[in-house]
Design a protein around this motif. Structure first.
Motif, PDB file in Angstrom:
ATOM      1  N   ASP A 208      73.715   8.665  50.888  1.00  0.00           N
ATOM      2  CA  ASP A 208      73.334   8.745  52.295  1.00  0.00           C
ATOM      3  C   ASP A 208      71.904   9.273  52.437  1.00  0.00           C
ATOM      4  N   ARG A 209      71.554  10.243  51.642  1.00  0.00           N
ATOM      5  CA  ARG A 209      70.193  10.788  51.693  1.00  0.00           C
ATOM      6  C   ARG A 209      69.177   9.744  51.227  1.00  0.00           C
ATOM      7  N   ALA A 210      69.548   8.949  50.224  1.00  0.00           N
ATOM      8  CA  ALA A 210      68.636   7.911  49.734  1.00  0.00           C
ATOM      9  C   ALA A 210      68.442   6.827  50.788  1.00  0.00           C
ATOM     10  N   VAL A 211      69.505   6.449  51.483  1.00  0.00           N
ATOM     11  CA  VAL A 211      69.401   5.450  52.557  1.00  0.00           C
ATOM     12  C   VAL A 211      68.492   5.969  53.665  1.00  0.00           C
ATOM     13  N   ALA A 212      68.626   7.243  53.990  1.00  0.00           N
ATOM     14  CA  ALA A 212      67.772   7.845  55.022  1.00  0.00           C
ATOM     15  C   ALA A 212      66.308   7.820  54.598  1.00  0.00           C
ATOM     16  N   LEU A 213      66.040   8.048  53.329  1.00  0.00           N
ATOM     17  CA  LEU A 213      64.660   7.980  52.822  1.00  0.00           C
ATOM     18  C   LEU A 213      64.083   6.584  53.001  1.00  0.00           C
ATOM     19  N   LEU A 214      64.842   5.579  52.620  1.00  0.00           N
ATOM     20  CA  LEU A 214      64.362   4.200  52.741  1.00  0.00           C
ATOM     21  C   LEU A 214      64.137   3.826  54.201  1.00  0.00           C
ATOM     22  N   LYS A 215      64.957   4.342  55.086  1.00  0.00           N
ATOM     23  CA  LYS A 215      64.830   3.982  56.489  1.00  0.00           C
ATOM     24  C   LYS A 215      63.636   4.677  57.147  1.00  0.00           C
ATOM     25  N   THR A 216      63.419   5.930  56.813  1.00  0.00           N
ATOM     26  CA  THR A 216      62.357   6.694  57.490  1.00  0.00           C
ATOM     27  C   THR A 216      61.002   6.575  56.800  1.00  0.00           C
ATOM     28  N   THR A 217      61.017   6.380  55.470  1.00  0.00           N
ATOM     29  CA  THR A 217      59.757   6.402  54.715  1.00  0.00           C
ATOM     30  C   THR A 217      59.434   5.062  54.067  1.00  0.00           C
ATOM     31  N   GLY A 218      60.452   4.376  53.531  1.00  0.00           N
ATOM     32  CA  GLY A 218      60.178   3.198  52.721  1.00  0.00           C
ATOM     33  C   GLY A 218      60.086   1.886  53.486  1.00  0.00           C
ATOM     34  N   PHE A 219      60.771   1.761  54.614  1.00  0.00           N
ATOM     35  CA  PHE A 219      60.842   0.481  55.317  1.00  0.00           C
ATOM     36  C   PHE A 219      59.561   0.213  56.096  1.00  0.00           C
ATOM     37  N   VAL A 220      59.030  -1.018  55.918  1.00  0.00           N
ATOM     38  CA  VAL A 220      57.835  -1.465  56.628  1.00  0.00           C
ATOM     39  C   VAL A 220      58.278  -2.415  57.732  1.00  0.00           C
ATOM     40  N   LYS A 221      58.275  -1.960  58.967  1.00  0.00           N
ATOM     41  CA  LYS A 221      58.784  -2.760  60.076  1.00  0.00           C
ATOM     42  C   LYS A 221      57.972  -4.028  60.317  1.00  0.00           C
ATOM     43  N   ALA A 222      56.694  -3.968  60.030  1.00  0.00           N
ATOM     44  CA  ALA A 222      55.847  -5.134  60.299  1.00  0.00           C
ATOM     45  C   ALA A 222      56.207  -6.325  59.429  1.00  0.00           C
ATOM     46  N   THR A 223      56.747  -6.083  58.247  1.00  0.00           N
ATOM     47  CA  THR A 223      57.030  -7.173  57.308  1.00  0.00           C
ATOM     48  C   THR A 223      58.503  -7.316  56.966  1.00  0.00           C
ATOM     49  N   GLY A 224      59.277  -6.247  57.133  1.00  0.00           N
ATOM     50  CA  GLY A 224      60.670  -6.258  56.706  1.00  0.00           C
ATOM     51  C   GLY A 224      60.838  -5.831  55.267  1.00  0.00           C
ATOM     52  N   GLY A 225      59.744  -5.523  54.556  1.00  0.00           N
ATOM     53  CA  GLY A 225      59.827  -5.115  53.165  1.00  0.00           C
ATOM     54  C   GLY A 225      59.861  -3.607  53.004  1.00  0.00           C
ATOM     55  N   PHE A 226      59.653  -3.163  51.757  1.00  0.00           N
ATOM     56  CA  PHE A 226      59.653  -1.730  51.449  1.00  0.00           C
ATOM     57  C   PHE A 226      58.377  -1.374  50.691  1.00  0.00           C
TER      58      PHE A 226
ATOM     59  N   ASP B 291      59.930  -5.907  63.020  1.00  0.00           N
ATOM     60  CA  ASP B 291      59.306  -6.687  64.085  1.00  0.00           C
ATOM     61  C   ASP B 291      59.703  -8.159  63.986  1.00  0.00           C
ATOM     62  N   ASN B 292      59.966  -8.741  65.144  1.00  0.00           N
ATOM     63  CA  ASN B 292      60.303 -10.162  65.218  1.00  0.00           C
ATOM     64  C   ASN B 292      61.519 -10.532  64.377  1.00  0.00           C
ATOM     65  N   GLY B 293      62.426  -9.578  64.158  1.00  0.00           N
ATOM     66  CA  GLY B 293      63.644  -9.848  63.409  1.00  0.00           C
ATOM     67  C   GLY B 293      63.482  -9.842  61.900  1.00  0.00           C
ATOM     68  N   ALA B 294      62.346  -9.368  61.396  1.00  0.00           N
ATOM     69  CA  ALA B 294      62.132  -9.329  59.947  1.00  0.00           C
ATOM     70  C   ALA B 294      63.079  -8.329  59.291  1.00  0.00           C
ATOM     71  N   THR B 295      63.662  -8.724  58.155  1.00  0.00           N
ATOM     72  CA  THR B 295      64.567  -7.862  57.399  1.00  0.00           C
ATOM     73  C   THR B 295      64.178  -7.892  55.931  1.00  0.00           C
ATOM     74  N   PRO B 296      64.709  -6.981  55.119  1.00  0.00           N
ATOM     75  CA  PRO B 296      64.432  -7.041  53.677  1.00  0.00           C
ATOM     76  C   PRO B 296      64.825  -8.380  53.047  1.00  0.00           C
ATOM     77  N   ILE B 297      65.856  -9.032  53.580  1.00  0.00           N
ATOM     78  CA  ILE B 297      66.289 -10.315  53.019  1.00  0.00           C
ATOM     79  C   ILE B 297      65.262 -11.401  53.328  1.00  0.00           C
ATOM     80  N   THR B 298      64.828 -11.498  54.578  1.00  0.00           N
ATOM     81  CA  THR B 298      63.815 -12.508  54.918  1.00  0.00           C
ATOM     82  C   THR B 298      62.503 -12.230  54.208  1.00  0.00           C
ATOM     83  N   ASN B 299      62.196 -10.944  54.006  1.00  0.00           N
ATOM     84  CA  ASN B 299      60.961 -10.589  53.307  1.00  0.00           C
ATOM     85  C   ASN B 299      61.001 -11.048  51.854  1.00  0.00           C
ATOM     86  N   LEU B 300      62.123 -10.810  51.177  1.00  0.00           N
ATOM     87  CA  LEU B 300      62.231 -11.191  49.760  1.00  0.00           C
ATOM     88  C   LEU B 300      62.203 -12.707  49.604  1.00  0.00           C
ATOM     89  N   ILE B 301      62.873 -13.425  50.488  1.00  0.00           N
ATOM     90  CA  ILE B 301      62.890 -14.886  50.404  1.00  0.00           C
ATOM     91  C   ILE B 301      61.485 -15.458  50.568  1.00  0.00           C
TER      92      ILE B 301
END
Length: 488
Positions: free
Chosen positions: A271-289, A325-335
């Motif tokens: 749970d702590r690792a997920v919180a890290l990725l959400k608050t620090t690692g996730f790039v909303k502009a692209t959907g990546g990390f 942004d614009n519905g970008a997610t880690p899955i769409t980013n990786l594809i």
């Protein structure tokens, strides 16, 4: 006078028979009408059922064709978009990635690219199998030969990570790491993993969890979990060295701990690792990390793939939990890193780097995501599920005696009237009369034949019997009156 009395008696008898004749005619007409209505209703019902079934089949087939056309269009569209991006000026930022949610198509194309390029690495075997691809006997033999040659080339100088990596590959192709080419890789891992670093500890958990290797292996797994949990930093991640969280190491560690979420303190660490990725690692502009560190200061497919792998293994859906942004997610980013030939880039818009490694990691990360959606657990779990045998039926403590066929009012042949024995058998086919509405083989008739032949043996047929009896009575009365007149 005599004749008048005779005629009077005859008319009286006819008046008595009139209701019976009327009842006979009415009953006969009613039975015929009922039978005709029954046949018509049966035929109409069958016609409506057939028409409904045909319409339903046509609707399902039309829906299938529509879905198939849509799916093909979507899959065929991906390489075109990717090629267009490639032909234009190279994209420097992942923010310009084309949104595409067809992860299954991307996963299948990536797995096919690994097959076409004859990639025989351990991670290629894992990627192809986790994608759902079935390895042929020849392909498994090729992987076996490559793994055996690599093991022999080490000449006994194995590191923990060498043994762990090969164990994953050997288990993936369905072989036994405890006796592979005369070497027990599991025993080697247990011996060497205690002095390994964070990577060796993480993959030690994974390798020893690929199958059930006994109590000593399970004890080692528990010890490694304790060591890894103690190395989680205050931010909630894990570092390759130092104290700054590393995105790749954090994702790998989550994929290992995700196999043991029932262990104490594991879920809270995830749970702590997920919180890290959400608050620090996730790039909303692209959907990546991206967590900038010593290895990378830019987004790349390898780090995003490891984050997806860890999240999915921990039971977290990256496509719904992380939406930018614009519905970008880690899955769409990786594809968006995938090229037209199925290969995945390391950096967006660039063909530099080890693209085979990027493709392997992207495919088995998408494979873990697919496992999450299907509830299949970890892609590293190769334990063979042995189905439980069906329980044996328990005998009835008081079985009921077999009923003997009997006919009311008739004794079986050969049995005296005073005998109470039930040992004699009755041939039902010879004794019982044939039932109306059934063929010789006992199958019921259908259609109009059934309606005509299965009429009950009561109703208008019994009324005709009354008519005949009345006629005989009429003749009797007439004769009686004639005799009386003659006697006078």
């Amino acid at each position: 006078m005599k004749r008048k009395q005779i005629y009077t008696g005859l008319w009286a008898s006819l008046l008595l028979l009139a209701p019976a004749v009327t009842s006979t005619t009415s009953a006969h007409a009613t039975d015929i009408q009922t039978g005709q209505q029954s046949v018509a209703t049966s035929q109409l019902s069958a016609s409506q059922s057939t028409s409904s079934q045909v319409a339903s089949d046509q609707l399902v087939e039309s829906s299938r064709q529509s879905q198939g056309t849509s799916s093909c269009s979507q899959v065929a569209e991906v390489p075109a978009k990717t090629a267009q991006t490639t032909n234009n000026q190279p994209v420097k930022s992942a923010a310009k990635a084309v949104l595409n949610q067809d992860y299954q198509g991307a996963m299948a194309r990536g797995a096919q690219q690994l097959t076409t390029s004859q990639d025989t690495e351990v991670w290629a075997a894992l990627a192809r199998i986790s994608s759902g691809a079935q390895l042929t006997t020849a392909q498994k033999a090729t992987f076996h030969q490559v793994f055996a040659e690599e093991l022999t080339g080490m000449a006994g100088h194995y590191s923990a990570t060498d043994l762990e990596r090969l164990t994953i590959g050997i288990a993936a192709i369905g072989e036994d790491p405890t006796q592979f080419n005369g070497i027990n890789l599991i025993a080697g891992i247990i011996k060497k993993v205690a002095t390994a670093g964070i990577t060796g500890q993480v993959y030690g958990i994974i390798a020893l969890s690929t199958q059930d290797y006994g109590s000593q292996a399970n004890q080692t797994i528990n010890q490694l979990i304790d060591l890894v949990l103690k190395q989680q930093n205050t931010a909630g991640g894990w570092a390759f060295f130092g104290s700054v969280s590393d995105l790749d190491i954090t994702g790998m560690t989550m994929s290992a701990l995700g196999m043991h979420r029932d262990q104490p303190k594991v879920q809270s660490a995830l749970d702590r690792a997920v919180a890290l990725l959400k608050t620090t690692g996730f790039v909303k502009a692209t959907g990546g990390f991206l967590i900038p560190g010593g290895f990378s200061t830019e987004e790349n497919s390898n780090s995003t793939a490891m984050a997806i792998l860890g999240l999915a293994a921990a039971g977290v859906n990256p496509a719904t939990t992380f939406v930018g942004d614009n519905g970008a997610t880690p899955i769409t980013n990786l594809i968006a890193y995938q090229k037209a030939d199925g290969q995945f880039r390391w950096m967006m818009g660039s063909d530099d780097g080890a693209l085979s490694m990027s493709t392997e990691q992207a495919v088995y990360a998408l494979g873990q995501y697919d496992y999450l959606l299907k509830g299949k657990g970890s892609i590293y779990n190769f334990k063979k599920v042995v189905p439980e045998p069906d329980p044996e039926p328990k005998p009835d403590p008081k079985p009921a005696p077999d009923p003997k066929p009997s006919i009311p009012g008739k004794k079986p042949a050969g049995e005296s009237s005073s005998s109470s024995s039930s040992s004699s058998e009755v041939d039902l086919n010879k004794t019982l009369p044939k039932q109306p509405g059934y063929k010789e083989d006992g199958m019921p008739l259908t259609g109009t034949t059934a309606t005509q032949d299965a009429l009950p043996q009561t109703g208008h047929q019994s009324v005709w019997g009354s008519v005949l009896a009345g006629l005989f009575m009429l003749l009797g009365v007439a004769g009686y009156q004639t005799r009386r007149l003659k006697q006078r």
